[in-house]
Design an enzyme around this catalytic site. Structure first.
Site, PDB file in Angstrom:
ATOM      1  N   HIS A 415       0.846  -1.200   0.000  1.00 14.88           N
ATOM      2  CA  HIS A 415       0.000   0.000   0.000  1.00 14.88           C
ATOM      3  C   HIS A 415       0.877   1.244   0.000  1.00 14.88           C
ATOM      4  O   HIS A 415       1.486   1.571   1.013  1.00 14.88           O
ATOM      5  CB  HIS A 415      -0.895   0.026   1.249  1.00 14.88           C
TER       6      HIS A 415
HETATM    7  C1  LIG Z   1       0.059  -7.505  -4.032  1.00 11.99           C
HETATM    8  C2  LIG Z   1      -0.910  -6.394  -3.749  1.00 11.99           C
HETATM    9  C3  LIG Z   1      -2.023  -6.658  -2.950  1.00 11.99           C
HETATM   10  C4  LIG Z   1      -2.928  -5.629  -2.655  1.00 11.99           C
HETATM   11  N1  LIG Z   1      -4.071  -5.931  -1.956  1.00 11.99           N
HETATM   12  C5  LIG Z   1      -5.026  -4.975  -1.822  1.00 11.99           C
HETATM   13  C6  LIG Z   1      -6.296  -5.296  -1.277  1.00 11.99           C
HETATM   14  O1  LIG Z   1      -6.596  -6.444  -0.950  1.00 11.99           O
HETATM   15  N2  LIG Z   1      -7.205  -4.284  -1.156  1.00 11.99           N
HETATM   16  C7  LIG Z   1      -6.925  -2.996  -1.539  1.00 11.99           C
HETATM   17  O2  LIG Z   1      -7.777  -2.123  -1.357  1.00 11.99           O
HETATM   18  N3  LIG Z   1      -5.733  -2.681  -2.065  1.00 11.99           N
HETATM   19  C8  LIG Z   1      -4.797  -3.629  -2.251  1.00 11.99           C
HETATM   20  N4  LIG Z   1      -3.618  -3.308  -2.866  1.00 11.99           N
HETATM   21  C9  LIG Z   1      -3.364  -1.907  -3.256  1.00 11.99           C
HETATM   22  C10 LIG Z   1      -4.190  -1.440  -4.457  1.00 11.99           C
HETATM   23  O3  LIG Z   1      -4.221  -2.423  -5.462  1.00 11.99           O
HETATM   24  C11 LIG Z   1      -3.567  -0.138  -4.968  1.00 11.99           C
HETATM   25  O4  LIG Z   1      -3.555   0.795  -3.908  1.00 11.99           O
HETATM   26  C12 LIG Z   1      -4.321   0.482  -6.132  1.00 11.99           C
HETATM   27  O5  LIG Z   1      -4.465  -0.419  -7.203  1.00 11.99           O
HETATM   28  C13 LIG Z   1      -3.574   1.732  -6.605  1.00 11.99           C
HETATM   29  O6  LIG Z   1      -4.241   2.289  -7.702  1.00 11.99           O
HETATM   30  P1  LIG Z   1      -3.465   3.256  -8.699  1.00 11.99           P
HETATM   31  O7  LIG Z   1      -4.392   3.559  -9.817  1.00 11.99           O
HETATM   32  O8  LIG Z   1      -2.887   4.364  -7.934  1.00 11.99           O
HETATM   33  O9  LIG Z   1      -2.205   2.408  -9.243  1.00 11.99           O
HETATM   34  P2  LIG Z   1      -2.147   1.011  -9.970  1.00 11.99           P
HETATM   35  O10 LIG Z   1      -3.397   0.235  -9.760  1.00 11.99           O
HETATM   36  O11 LIG Z   1      -0.891   0.383  -9.559  1.00 11.99           O
HETATM   37  O12 LIG Z   1      -2.073   1.383 -11.528  1.00 11.99           O
HETATM   38  C14 LIG Z   1      -1.039   2.157 -12.082  1.00 11.99           C
HETATM   39  C15 LIG Z   1      -0.806   1.702 -13.521  1.00 11.99           C
HETATM   40  O13 LIG Z   1      -0.070   2.710 -14.213  1.00 11.99           O
HETATM   41  C16 LIG Z   1       0.860   2.087 -15.075  1.00 11.99           C
HETATM   42  N5  LIG Z   1       1.964   3.027 -15.362  1.00 11.99           N
HETATM   43  C17 LIG Z   1       2.915   3.446 -14.495  1.00 11.99           C
HETATM   44  N6  LIG Z   1       3.767   4.309 -15.109  1.00 11.99           N
HETATM   45  C18 LIG Z   1       3.343   4.417 -16.395  1.00 11.99           C
HETATM   46  C19 LIG Z   1       3.825   5.145 -17.526  1.00 11.99           C
HETATM   47  N7  LIG Z   1       4.908   5.937 -17.435  1.00 11.99           N
HETATM   48  N8  LIG Z   1       3.155   5.017 -18.712  1.00 11.99           N
HETATM   49  C20 LIG Z   1       2.053   4.221 -18.799  1.00 11.99           C
HETATM   50  N9  LIG Z   1       1.566   3.510 -17.755  1.00 11.99           N
HETATM   51  C21 LIG Z   1       2.194   3.606 -16.562  1.00 11.99           C
HETATM   52  C22 LIG Z   1       1.327   0.891 -14.259  1.00 11.99           C
HETATM   53  O14 LIG Z   1       1.947  -0.062 -15.082  1.00 11.99           O
HETATM   54  C23 LIG Z   1       0.034   0.427 -13.608  1.00 11.99           C
HETATM   55  O15 LIG Z   1      -0.613  -0.526 -14.410  1.00 11.99           O
HETATM   56  C24 LIG Z   1      -2.688  -4.310  -3.152  1.00 11.99           C
HETATM   57  C25 LIG Z   1      -1.571  -4.048  -3.930  1.00 11.99           C
HETATM   58  C26 LIG Z   1      -0.685  -5.076  -4.248  1.00 11.99           C
HETATM   59  C27 LIG Z   1       0.505  -4.772  -5.098  1.00 11.99           C
END
Ligand SMILES: Cc1cc2nc3c(=O)[nH]c(=O)nc-3n(C[C@H](O)[C@H](O)[C@H](O)COP(=O)(O)OP(=O)(O)OC[C@H]3O[C@@H](n4cnc5c(N)ncnc54)[C@H](O)[C@@H]3O)c2cc1C
Lengths: 478, 110
Positions: A415
Site C-alpha cells: 500500500h
Molecule cells: C500484491 C498487492 C495486494 C494488494 N491488496 C489490496 C487489497 O486487498 N485491497 C486494496 O484495497 N488494495 C490492495 N492493494 C493496493 C491497491 O491495489 C492499490 O492501492 C491500487 O491499485 C492503486 O491504484 P493506482 O491507480 O494508484 O495504481 P495502480 O493500480 O498500480 O495502476 C497504475 C498503472 O499505471 C501504469 N503506469 C505506471 N507508469 C506508467 C507510464 N509511465 N506510462 C504508462 N503507464 C504507466 C502501471 O503499469 C500500472 O498498471 C494491493 C496491492 C498489491 C501490489
C-alpha cells in the site's frame, strides 16, 4: 534505426490503467468524451495465471516484484504493471475511507467538498457496479484462524468484503479492472493501448500539450509515439506518477510525503493442514486503523520466504508447509518517504524513513499478531525478524519486543500513497482539491498519489471513491 | 547475471533439485535481477564484484573451489554489515521462492 515518431490526437489522455485510471476512463468515456488510456505493462488474460504464483509475478508485477524503498530498514514493496494495474494482483479486500480520516484530511489539507457523505455516494456506486460482497458460506480455515484467535482474546474481528463476484457454481471471480471497468470504457468508445510507456509530458506554459511515449510492438521492437491531448490525467500509481511528473519538469510538492503501511509477518504452523489458495478475508480490527492484522498469500513459495525471514531452523516446518500459513500486521506509519526520478534512469529512487514510534508500533503489532495466532491454536510462530526466535507459547512473545530492531526487521508493503496529495493548502499539496496539478490548467493526477495520508485500511476503495469524485468534478468543468 | 552471482545462486539451491529445475531457478533469478530498478541492480552488481573478487581471481587461475562458498555465505548471512547480509538474503529469497514455486502442488491441495 527507430521508425519516425507517429502522432495521434485525443480529447482526454489517461496514463495508467489501474484503480485510478480505469475509474477515470469508464466515467469519461460514458460521458461521451474521446478517451485514450496508455498502459506501460502488457495485457494479460485475468484467467491465465494462478493468483500470487511466480508466473504471475513475472508477468504482472513491476520489476518482477523485486523492489524496495531504501532506508533503515529497507522496505520491500510491490506494484502491478499490466493492463488493470495493481487491481490485477491485489487481494480484492475492500473498505471505504473511515469517516474520521475524511474529516481529518479535509481539515488538515483544506480539501473542498470532501465529505464522508459525498465519498460514500461514489463508493456506493462503485460497489454496485463492481460487485463488492462477502463470501457466501463459511470462511476457509486460514481466515477462521483470525476470527477464532480474536474471539478467544475478546478482540474485534471482521470478515471483510471483497471486490469479488461469486458465481452460482461457487466460483469466486475477482473484479479486476481488466475484467470490469476497462471493458466498460472500451465499450463506451475508449481506446486502451497496452505496452505503451509514457516517458515524458510535453508542456507549453500552463498547459500540457501531450505525451512522448515508447510503445513495444508484438515483435519486441519499439516505436516512438506522441499523443496530443486537450486534457491529461496521470494515473500511474504512487511511485510512477511523481516520477513521470518530475521527469517532465513538474516538481513542486511532487514525490514528497510518500506514505505506506509497513508490514511485519509471521509464518504460523498448525497441527492440521490449512488452505493456501486464497487470502484470508478476516481482519482483526481491535487496534484499527493504527494497526490491522490479516492474512497473506500463502503458496509454498511465500511460506518458504516467510519461514526464512526468521533465520531460525525451518527445515521441518517447510517440509510440512501445508500446515503453515502466513499472516501479517500492518501499521499506519508516522514516518514518510520520497520518490525521486533519477536522470537517465527509468525507475525512480524510493526512500522511506520509519520513526522510532513506528518501530515500537511494529514490535507491538508483531506481538499482537503472535497473540492472536497462538490463541487460535498455532503451535510455532516464525516472525519476519532475523534472529527473532520461534515462539511456541505466549511467554516466547516477550523476546520480540527487543528483537525487532532496524537491523533485524524484514518489512514489506503493498500500500503506497500520498506522493502528490490534494487540498488547497499549497504548502503541503501538489494538486488542488480535485487533483489538478498546481500551475497547470489541463493536467490532473487521479490515483493513489492523491490521498493526503495512508488510509489505514485497504486503499483501493478510498482511491476509487476520490477518483470518481474528481472525475465528476472535471465533467462539470471541462 | 554476473559470474559470481551464478556461483552464489548455484550454492544456495537445494542439492536435491534436478537439472531442469536448477536451470529454471537460475533463469528466474537472472530475469528478476535484470528487471530490478537500475539503482538497486547497480548496488547488487557492485557487491557481487567486491564480494566475488577473490573467487573470481581464484577462478581465473583455476583454483576456485565451489565447496568453500557455503561457509563464506553463512558468514555473510550473519554479518554485522547490513548490505552484506542483505545481499545474501536477496539472492537466497529469490532462489527459495523459485525452487518452492517450481515444486509440484505449490498452490496447495486444499
Ligand atoms: C500484491 C498487492 C495486494 C494488494 N491488496 C489490496 C487489497 O486487498 N485491497 C486494496 O484495497 N488494495 C490492495 N492493494 C493496493 C491497491 O491495489 C492499490 O492501492 C491500487 O491499485 C492503486 O491504484 P493506482 O491507480 O494508484 O495504481 P495502480 O493500480 O498500480 O495502476 C497504475 C498503472 O499505471 C501504469 N503506469 C505506471 N507508469 C506508467 C507510464 N509511465 N506510462 C504508462 N503507464 C504507466 C502501471 O503499469 C500500472 O498498471 C494491493 C496491492 C498489491 C501490489
Amino acid at each position: 534505426m527507430k521508425p519516425p515518431r507517429e502522432t495521434v490526437q485525443t480529447d482526454v489522455l489517461i496514463i495508467g490503467s489501474g484503480a485510478g485510471g480505469a475509474v477515470t476512463a469508464a466515467a469519461l468515456a460514458r460521458a461521451g468524451r474521446t478517451v485514450m488510456v496508455l498502459e506501460e505493462g502488457p495485457w494479460v488474460d485475468p484467467d491465465a495465471l494462478e493468483p500470487f504464483s511466480l508466473e504471475e509475478m513475472v508477468a504482472k508485477y513491476r520489476h518482477g516484484g523485486s523492489c524496495a524503498a531504501l532506508g533503515r530498514p529497507a522496505i520491500a514493496y510491490a506494484e502491478g504493471r499490466c493492463v488493470g494495474g495493481s487491481t490485477e494482483i491485489n487481494s480484492g479486500l475492500y473498505h471505504r475511507l473511515p469517516p474520521e480520516l475524511a474529516e481529518e484530511w479535509q481539515r488538515d489539507y483544506r480539501i473542498d467538498e470532501f465529505t464522508t457523505d459525498a465519498l460514500d455516494g461514489y463508493a456506493g456506486r462503485i460497489e454496485a457496479e463492481l460487485g463488492v460482497s462477502r463470501l457466501p458460506g463459511a470462511p476457509p480455515a486460514s481466515s477462521a484462524v483470525l476470527e477464532r484467535g480474536a474471539a478467544k482474546l475478546g478482540w474485534r474481528s471482521v470478515e471483510f468484503s471483497r471486490v469479488f463476484r461469486y458465481e452460482s457454481n461457487g466460483l469466486a471471480v475477482k473484479q479486476t479492472m481488466a475484467r470490469t471497468l476497462l471493458p466498460a470504457a472500451t465499450e463506451a468508445g475508449a481506446q486502451v493501448v497496452a505496452d505503451c510507456r509514457v516517458a515524458k509530458l510535453v508542456r507549453d506554459g500552463r498547459r500540457v500539450v501531450g505525451a512522448a511515449c515508447e510503445q513495444t510492438m508484438p515483435d519486441g521492437s519499439t516505436r516512438e509515439l506522441f499523443v496530443r491531448a486537450d486534457h491529461v490525467f496521470v494515473c500511474a500509481g504512487a511511485t510512477q506518477t511523481p516520477a513521470l511528473l518530475q521527469r517532465s519538469g513538474i516538481r513542486r510538492n511532487i514525490g514528497r510525503g510518500l506514505k505506506m503501511h509497513p508490514t511485519v509477518k509471521i509464518a504460523a504452523r498448525f497441527n492440521s493442514p490449512i488452505d493456501h489458495g486464497d487470502v484470508p478475508m478476516h481482519r482483526v480490527t481491535e487496534f484499527a486503523p493504527g494497526l490491522t492484522i490479516g492474512g497473506s498469500a500463502s503458496r509454498r513459495g511465500h511460506v518458504a520466504l516467510a519461514l526464512a525471514d526468521s533465520d531460525a531452523d525451518y527445515a521441518d516446518a517447510l517440509a510440512h508447509w501445508e500446515h503453515v500459513a502466513v499472516y501479517y500486521a500492518a501499521i499506519r506509519s508516522e514516518g514518510s518517504g520520497r520518490v525521486l526520478a533519477l536522470p537517465g534512469a527509468r525507475s525512480p529512487l524510493v526512500t522511506y524513513n520509519l520513526t522510532e514510534g513506528d518501530m515500537s508500533r511494529l514490535a507491538r503489532a508483531l506481538v499482537h499478531l503472535g497473540e492472536v495466532l497462538l490463541a487460535a491454536g498455532a503451535t510455532e510462530l516464525y516472525p519476519s525478524v532475523t534472529g527473532g526466535g520461534v515462539a511456541r507459547g505466549p511467554d516466547d512473545l516477550v523476546q520480540w519486543w527487543d528483537a525487532l530492531t532496524r537491523n533485524a526487521a524484514n518489512l514489506m508493503t503493498v500500500h503506497l500513497t500520498s506522493t502528490v496529495r490534494i487540498g488547497e493548502n499549497r504548502e503541503r499539496t501538489g494538486a488542488d482539491s480535485f487533483g489538478r496539478v498546481w500551475g497547470y490548467d489541463n493536467l490532473r493526477v487521479n490515483d493513489a498519489s492523491l490521498l493526503p495520508e495512508a488510509p489505514g485500511v485497504n486503499p483501493q476503495g478510498p482511491i476509487m471513491a476520490v477518483v470518481a469524485r474528481n472525475t465528476d468534478q472535471f465533467l462539470t468543468e471541462a | 547475471m554476473l559470474w559470481f552471482e551464478r556461483q552464489v545462486v548455484s550454492t544456495l539451491m537445494s542439492p536435491t533439485l534436478d537439472a531442469g529445475t536448477r536451470s529454471a531457478v537460475e533463469s528466474y533469478v537472472a530475469t528478476t535481477l535484470h528487471s530490478m530498478p537500475e539503482h538497486l541492480r547497480a548496488g547488487v552488481a557492485a557487491e557481487s564484484i567486491v564480494l566475488g573478487s577473490r573467487s573470481w581471481l581464484e577462478h581465473r587461475v583455476g583454483r576456485f573451489d565451489p565447496h568453500a562458498l557455503p561457509a563464506r555465505l553463512d558468514r555473510w548471512r550473519s554479518s554485522k554489515i547490513d548490505p552484506i547480509r542483505q545481499y545474501v538474503r536477496l539472492l537466497h529469497s529469490l532462489v527459495l521462492f523459485a525452487e518452492n514455486e517450481f515444486a509440484a502442488g505449490a498452490g496447495g491441495s486444499m
